[in-house]
Motif scaffolding. Structure first.
Motif, PDB file in Angstrom:
ATOM      1  N   HIS A  67      66.903 135.086 119.809  1.00 13.14           N
ATOM      2  CA  HIS A  67      67.266 133.884 119.056  1.00 13.14           C
ATOM      3  C   HIS A  67      68.254 134.289 117.963  1.00 13.14           C
ATOM      4  O   HIS A  67      67.854 134.697 116.881  1.00 13.14           O
ATOM      5  CB  HIS A  67      66.023 133.265 118.440  1.00 13.14           C
ATOM      6  CG  HIS A  67      66.267 131.859 117.966  1.00 13.14           C
ATOM      7  ND1 HIS A  67      65.273 130.941 117.847  1.00 13.14           N
ATOM      8  CD2 HIS A  67      67.402 131.224 117.606  1.00 13.14           C
ATOM      9  CE1 HIS A  67      65.771 129.801 117.419  1.00 13.14           C
ATOM     10  NE2 HIS A  67      67.071 129.958 117.259  1.00 13.14           N
ATOM     11  N   VAL A 100      64.907 124.293 112.921  1.00 10.55           N
ATOM     12  CA  VAL A 100      65.842 125.420 113.053  1.00 10.55           C
ATOM     13  C   VAL A 100      67.285 124.943 112.963  1.00 10.55           C
ATOM     14  O   VAL A 100      68.105 125.541 112.253  1.00 10.55           O
ATOM     15  CB  VAL A 100      65.597 126.167 114.389  1.00 10.55           C
ATOM     16  CG1 VAL A 100      66.693 127.198 114.641  1.00 10.55           C
ATOM     17  CG2 VAL A 100      64.234 126.852 114.362  1.00 10.55           C
ATOM     18  N   TYR A 141      66.736 136.229 112.596  1.00 10.88           N
ATOM     19  CA  TYR A 141      65.658 135.616 113.375  1.00 10.88           C
ATOM     20  C   TYR A 141      64.610 136.672 113.681  1.00 10.88           C
ATOM     21  O   TYR A 141      64.896 137.869 113.744  1.00 10.88           O
ATOM     22  CB  TYR A 141      66.219 135.010 114.655  1.00 10.88           C
ATOM     23  CG  TYR A 141      67.215 133.900 114.396  1.00 10.88           C
ATOM     24  CD1 TYR A 141      66.824 132.576 114.424  1.00 10.88           C
ATOM     25  CD2 TYR A 141      68.539 134.186 114.118  1.00 10.88           C
ATOM     26  CE1 TYR A 141      67.726 131.552 114.175  1.00 10.88           C
ATOM     27  CE2 TYR A 141      69.453 133.180 113.860  1.00 10.88           C
ATOM     28  CZ  TYR A 141      69.049 131.865 113.897  1.00 10.88           C
ATOM     29  OH  TYR A 141      69.942 130.868 113.642  1.00 10.88           O
ATOM     30  N   GLY A 193      61.645 132.187 115.379  1.00  9.73           N
ATOM     31  CA  GLY A 193      62.272 131.338 114.380  1.00  9.73           C
ATOM     32  C   GLY A 193      63.079 132.140 113.401  1.00  9.73           C
ATOM     33  O   GLY A 193      63.351 133.320 113.601  1.00  9.73           O
ATOM     34  N   ILE A 194      63.461 131.480 112.302  1.00 13.11           N
ATOM     35  CA  ILE A 194      64.304 132.098 111.287  1.00 13.11           C
ATOM     36  C   ILE A 194      63.424 132.853 110.304  1.00 13.11           C
ATOM     37  O   ILE A 194      62.335 132.395 109.931  1.00 13.11           O
ATOM     38  CB  ILE A 194      65.117 131.017 110.562  1.00 13.11           C
ATOM     39  CG1 ILE A 194      65.946 130.217 111.577  1.00 13.11           C
ATOM     40  CG2 ILE A 194      66.032 131.627 109.515  1.00 13.11           C
ATOM     41  CD1 ILE A 194      66.579 128.978 110.998  1.00 13.11           C
ATOM     42  N   GLU A 206      70.054 126.017 110.202  1.00 10.36           N
ATOM     43  CA  GLU A 206      71.323 126.607 110.642  1.00 10.36           C
ATOM     44  C   GLU A 206      72.517 125.834 110.094  1.00 10.36           C
ATOM     45  O   GLU A 206      73.515 126.428 109.670  1.00 10.36           O
ATOM     46  CB  GLU A 206      71.365 126.664 112.165  1.00 10.36           C
ATOM     47  CG  GLU A 206      70.427 127.699 112.761  1.00 10.36           C
ATOM     48  CD  GLU A 206      70.365 127.639 114.283  1.00 10.36           C
ATOM     49  OE1 GLU A 206      69.962 128.649 114.891  1.00 10.36           O
ATOM     50  OE2 GLU A 206      70.715 126.583 114.856  1.00 10.36           O
TER      51      GLU A 206
END
Length: 614
Positions: free
Chosen positions: A102, A81, A97, A2-3, A85
């Protein structure tokens, strides 16, 4: 996976929540908050509140709550996500990320396609303004009454006759042009422009970003009169209304939205002073459009022949009025004219027609009466029968009865005679299941929290510096308030506290986030400590009345006296030099006695999984 969490927080902090929500519903400032109609359920009065500083929203009607990320997820039906974004792209933040694979290509690609559309719109606009081959287009627009200001305001453009002028000259990546619907590959694989030899009307989303184009062929030209961008990642005609980016302010100010059928109608209405006008983009008015519009105004005025669709239109309109709590009216335009024509020939008449728009059923009845002979009994009888067929379509019995009285007056028949007539069933267009009602059922309200405790929590959320070191969980009698305080005390940020809390605690935190307080911190803390002391004294008196072998009456009496004296000392601090310091000292002394007293509860029980009131 993920971020990176830090980048999520940067994106959340960089997002103007008021601007984001204003793209969907109208907000107005009330003190330190922004309020409006809730976008998540139908309501007549605004119970939706936004705190711009904390970046939180809360609805007091349906208890919807969250931040910019959750708002985008709910309104655009995106995952976490993708929402982050999208917001990061708006804010110009490069996301990181926690896995190498990703890298957020979807957001970067979407931004690139959007930039390609913007550059194409500007290229077409400049062609219209200065290119020699656009002379015919400029003459056509002048003949329609569009001056330079109109052309520039609506960013009208001209697509030249060549097969690939945009592809060759705009300096935009060809694949991006294809994704934006601006170009396509023919059977031989060659890139061609999607629009050629047409006046272009750029279509913008509610935030003013171009998402598509509508092209009109010049009189005498080849091909269909209008051509629109096909569906793309940027453009969904069922969710976009032409002109809403310009009209939204006027819609809120005037309390109505005027919906028409074409780009030129919108421009004509705007030029005539009806700047709350919008249009569907080559499609009929649909649920998505109505849902979007009722976020700004629940009065929808149709500036086109809404009666032509007959029973099918009636079913839709009455359904929308019920589900979205809207009122739909229709403008009576002169036969054979549209708003664009009337705006050019008689703008005053157009403005008057919009002002005199009638509710849909009333409009249909007037149309019907205009075609009937009401000068003789036979004609009035036929008119009554036909009118009642229209009236019977309306789902509200009270509305039906009101219009029956109008039919009675026009047809010279008593209401009793009309009610006795057999009802002619309206034509059916096929059975369809009833649409789901979007009105959200209110959630159960959380247990009541004493006002001083709520004010103390509001201070802890909005002005923590004013009460630093002066609060303790033992001061809260409400388990819910104590749980909220515990979450705030253990979390680094408000967002972290809300995300980690039990549902009931998170809900109250969300509510507090949009409820600032103007109360004096000294008054609030004084009330809170005094109430805690009163509870402790009551407990000591109860113990003194009971048999307590472990503790002597003299000990209990001594503790009670100490608490009473400390409470009196706190209440008797006189204003003057060092008042705040002396008051804080008295508070600390009383709090220490409270916390040190075996009779004083350690504070309400707090568990992550639940928060119930005592």
């Amino acid at each position: 996976m993920g971020i990176v969490t830090e980048d999520v927080e940067r994106t959340r902090s960089a997002t103007d929540l008021v601007a984001l929500i204003s793209e969907h519903v109208a907000l107005r400032r009330v003190g330190t908050r922004w309020v409006g109609l809730c976008p998540f359920h139908s309501e007549k009065t605004g119970s939706f509140s936004v705190n711009a500083e904390l970046g939180r929203y809360y609805c007091f009607g349906c208890q919807a709550r969250g931040d910019a990320i959750s708002f985008l997820r709910e309104t655009e039906h995106l995952d976490f996500v993708t929402s982050v974004e999208a917001l990061a792209s708006r804010a110009g933040i490069a996301l990181r990320y926690d896995t190498a694979e990703h890298s957020g290509p979807a957001a970067k690609r979407s931004a690139a396609v959007s930039e390609a559309m913007e550059r194409a719109v500007e290229w077409y606009h400049q062609r219209l303004l200065v290119a020699k081959d656009a002379g015919g287009a400029r003459r056509y627009l002048r003949d329609r009454g569009y001056g330079s200001d109109t052309v520039k305001h609506f960013r009208l453009g001209w697509a030249p006759a060549g097969w690939d002028a945009l592809v060759r000259e705009a300096g935009v990546n060809a694949d991006l042009l294809v994704e934006a619907g601006l170009a396509y590959r023919n059977q031989s694989g060659r890139l061609n422009d999607s629009f050629r030899e047409r006046v272009l009307f750029p279509i913008f989303d509610i935030a003013g970003r171009p998402v598509g184009l509508g092209g009109r062929v010049l009189p005498g030209g080849n091909g269909p009169k209008y051509k629109n961008t096909s569906g793309t990642a940027l453009y969904d005609k069922s969710r976009v209304l032409y002109g809403l980016n310009w009209a939204k302010g006027a819609i809120v100010e005037r309390g109505r939205v005027v919906v028409c059928e074409g780009y030129t109608d919108v421009i004509g209405l705007h030029n005539a002073g009806v700047t709350e006008a919008v249009a569907t983009c080559g499609t009929a008015l649909a649920d998505g459009h109505v849902r979007l519009l009722t976020g700004f105004s629940r009065r929808i005025v149709l500036a086109y022949d809404a009666d032509s669709a007959g029973q099918g239109a009636a079913e839709h309109f009455y359904d929308w009025e019920r589900r979205f709590d809207a009122g739909i009216s229709v403008v009576a335009l002169p036969p054979g004219t549209d708003p664009a024509d009337l705006a050019q020939k008689d703008p005053e008449r157009l403005r008057q027609a919009v002002a005199e728009a009638k509710p849909f059923l009333g409009f249909r009845l007037e149309r019907l009466f205009a075609t009937m002979d009401l000068t003789n009994p036979e004609g009035r009888a036929r008119a009554a029968e036909a009118s009642l067929a229209l009236v019977s379509e309306h789902p509200d019995s009270l509305v039906r009865d009101q219009y029956l009285m109008q039919v009675s007056d026009r047809c010279h028949l008593s209401p009793e005679q009309l009610r006795a007539l057999p009802r002619r069933a309206p034509p059916k267009n096929g059975e369809r299941p009833a649409p789901a009602v979007v009105t959200a059922a209110p959630k159960p309200k959380p247990p009541a929290v004493p006002r001083p405790e709520l004010e103390a929590l509001r201070l802890a959320v909005h002005h923590p510096e004013k009460i630093e070191g002066r609060l303790d969980i033992a001061l809260f009698s409400s388990a819910l308030a104590g749980a909220v305080y515990a979450e705030l005390a253990s979390a680094m940020t408000l967002h972290e506290a809300i995300e980690s809390a039990a549902p009931e605690v998170a809900d109250l935190l969300g509510q507090l986030a949009v409820e600032d307080t103007q109360e004096d911190p000294d008054d609030v803390l004084g009330q809170l400590i005094a109430q805690a002391a009163a509870r402790a004294l009551a407990e000591l008196r109860r113990e003194a009345r009971s048999s307590t072998p472990e503790r002597s009456h003299s000990e209990l009496a001594g503790r009670s006296a100490s608490l009473r004296h400390a409470l009196e000392d706190m209440r008797s601090v006189d204003p003057g030099p060092d008042y705040v310091a002396r008051l804080a000292g008295a508070e600390r002394h009383l709090l220490a006695l409270l916390l040190g007293s075996p009779s004083m509860p350690a504070g309400p029980a707090v568990q992550k999984g639940e928060a119930t009131d005592h």
